[in-house]
Write an enzyme that holds these catalytic residues in place. Structure first.
Site, short mmCIF file in Angstrom:
data_model
loop_
_atom_site.label_atom_id
_atom_site.label_comp_id
_atom_site.label_asym_id
_atom_site.label_seq_id
_atom_site.Cartn_x
_atom_site.Cartn_y
_atom_site.Cartn_z
CG ASP A 80 3.52 -6.82 -3.12
OD1 ASP A 80 4.15 -5.75 -3.29
OD2 ASP A 80 3.72 -7.83 -3.80
CG ASN A 83 2.30 0.28 -0.92
OD1 ASN A 83 1.16 -0.10 -0.75
ND2 ASN A 83 3.17 0.41 0.06
CD1 TRP A 98 -4.11 1.76 -5.24
CD2 TRP A 98 -2.74 3.52 -5.04
NE1 TRP A 98 -4.86 2.84 -4.87
CE2 TRP A 98 -4.06 3.93 -4.74
CE3 TRP A 98 -1.71 4.46 -4.99
CZ2 TRP A 98 -4.37 5.25 -4.39
CZ3 TRP A 98 -2.02 5.77 -4.64
CH2 TRP A 98 -3.33 6.16 -4.35
CG HIS A 150 5.97 3.27 -0.71
ND1 HIS A 150 5.61 1.95 -0.82
CD2 HIS A 150 7.07 3.42 -1.50
CE1 HIS A 150 6.46 1.32 -1.63
NE2 HIS A 150 7.35 2.20 -2.06
CB SER A 162 11.93 -7.46 2.74
OG SER A 162 12.36 -6.95 1.49
CD GLU A 185 15.10 -10.40 0.77
OE1 GLU A 185 14.22 -9.88 1.49
OE2 GLU A 185 15.74 -11.42 1.11
CG LEU A 204 -3.16 -4.74 17.76
CD1 LEU A 204 -3.59 -6.14 17.33
CD2 LEU A 204 -3.56 -3.73 16.68
NE ARG A 264 6.85 -12.99 -5.25
CZ ARG A 264 6.51 -12.72 -6.51
NH1 ARG A 264 6.23 -13.70 -7.36
NH2 ARG A 264 6.46 -11.48 -6.94
C1 FPP Z 1 5.21 -3.23 -1.19
O1 FPP Z 1 4.74 -2.52 -2.27
C2 FPP Z 1 5.32 -2.40 -0.03
C3 FPP Z 1 6.46 -2.03 0.59
C4 FPP Z 1 7.80 -2.46 0.13
C5 FPP Z 1 6.44 -1.15 1.72
C6 FPP Z 1 5.22 -1.19 2.55
C7 FPP Z 1 5.28 -0.09 3.46
C8 FPP Z 1 4.23 0.68 3.81
C9 FPP Z 1 2.86 0.49 3.35
C10 FPP Z 1 4.45 1.74 4.79
C11 FPP Z 1 4.42 1.12 6.14
C12 FPP Z 1 4.23 2.15 7.10
C13 FPP Z 1 4.18 1.94 8.41
C14 FPP Z 1 3.85 3.08 9.25
C15 FPP Z 1 4.42 0.62 9.02
P1 FPP Z 1 5.62 -2.49 -3.56
O2 FPP Z 1 6.38 -1.21 -3.59
O3 FPP Z 1 6.47 -3.71 -3.64
O4 FPP Z 1 4.52 -2.50 -4.64
P2 FPP Z 1 4.63 -3.14 -6.10
O5 FPP Z 1 4.79 -4.61 -5.92
O6 FPP Z 1 3.32 -2.78 -6.70
O7 FPP Z 1 5.81 -2.49 -6.77
#
Ligand code: FPP
Length: 248
Positions: A22, A24, A27, A39, A67, A69, A133, A196
């Site tokens: 969580d 992205n 950030w 992302h 997810s 959601e 892995l 959570r």
């Molecule tokens: C949550 O950050 C992250 C996600 C919903 C997506 C996570 C996905 C990746 C990191 C890419 C995965 C890639 C591979 C190759 C498996 P958010 O957008 O909810 O962040 P925020 O809470 O700060 O808004």
């Protein structure tokens, strides 16, 4: 980095680490960037964490990549995220094979665009011979979806006379989950500062050690992962027993 890896007891590395990646979006926002840039950066973290998990001897790494959601996010973000995940996995597959990493996936794939699903299945098949892995992506996943599906399947088997309802137990339920072939997670890491579990592996987390960090996922690095493992190794896992029972 070398010194922190050396602080890990190789005999007590968690077999299964699950991660809620969580932060992205935040950030990106904190740098005046578009959420999708977060992302993109998050994908680099996935690569680094897969490497360090493999190096430290973790057997299963389950990443909450999307997810059920998340389907409700703005369409542009959903499309960008799906595209990013598929392209990243395809790009990384040769390296996964080289490093003996087997890719697997859990989730409600009926909701995924069929082209994305088919491309990912190709990567899964390409790594199916790998014995190192297991990199398990939770995609279009939610625990309530998984448990509801399990209930439906078990009810169907009972109605068909294949199982006796009186004999349904923990193992019956676990065998109907998407994670049936894996041990339950030993350690759950959540980045991004929230406390959570967000509909992730609710059944499987029954005795999992939880580790929360404020670090946003794009900033979570190999050292952060090692720190989580070291913290995990300092915990006493009692599984409902007394401290005396588990130490003797
Ligand atoms: C949550 O950050 C992250 C996600 C919903 C997506 C996570 C996905 C990746 C990191 C890419 C995965 C890639 C591979 C190759 C498996 P958010 O957008 O909810 O962040 P925020 O809470 O700060 O808004």
């Amino acid at each position: 980095m070398t010194s922190i890896i050396n602080q890990i007891d190789p005999a007590r590395v968690p077999a299964h680490v699950a991660i809620i990646m969580d932060g992205n979006g935040r950030w990106a926002k904190s740098r005046g960037l578009d959420r999708c840039e977060g992302h993109v950066e998050g994908v680099s973290t996935v690569r680094k964490i897969t490497e360090i998990a493999s190096e430290t001897g973790v057997r299963y790494l389950t990443l909450y990549a999307f997810s059920t959601e998340n389907w409700n996010r703005p369409k542009e973000e959903v499309d960008a995220l799906m595209h990013l995940i598929v392209v990243a996995i395809e790009r990384e597959t040769p390296d996964l094979i080289k490093n003996n990493v087997r890719l697997t996936m859990i989730g409600d794939f009926d909701r995924m665009p069929s082209s994305a699903y088919e491309r990912l299945v190709r990567c899964i098949n390409d790594t199916s011979h790998c014995t190192g892995l297991v990199l398990n992506l939770a995609l279009s996943y939610s625990s309530r979806w998984e448990l509801t599906r399990a209930a439906r399947e078990i009810a169907r088997d009972a109605a068909a006379g294949l199982i006796d309802p009186a004999e349904i137990n923990d193992e019956t339920v676990a065998a109907h989950l998407a994670t049936a072939s894996m041990p339950d997670p030993d350690l759950l890491i959540r980045t991004g500062g929230d406390f959570r579990v967000s509909n992730f592996l609710l059944w499987q987390l029954a005795y999992t050690e939880l580790y929360f960090t404020d670090t946003y996922w794009p900033d979570f690095d190999k050292e952060s992962f090692c720190r989580a493992i070291i913290e995990y190794q300092s915990r006493e896992r009692r599984f409902g027993l007394t401290s005396e029972q588990v130490t003797t």
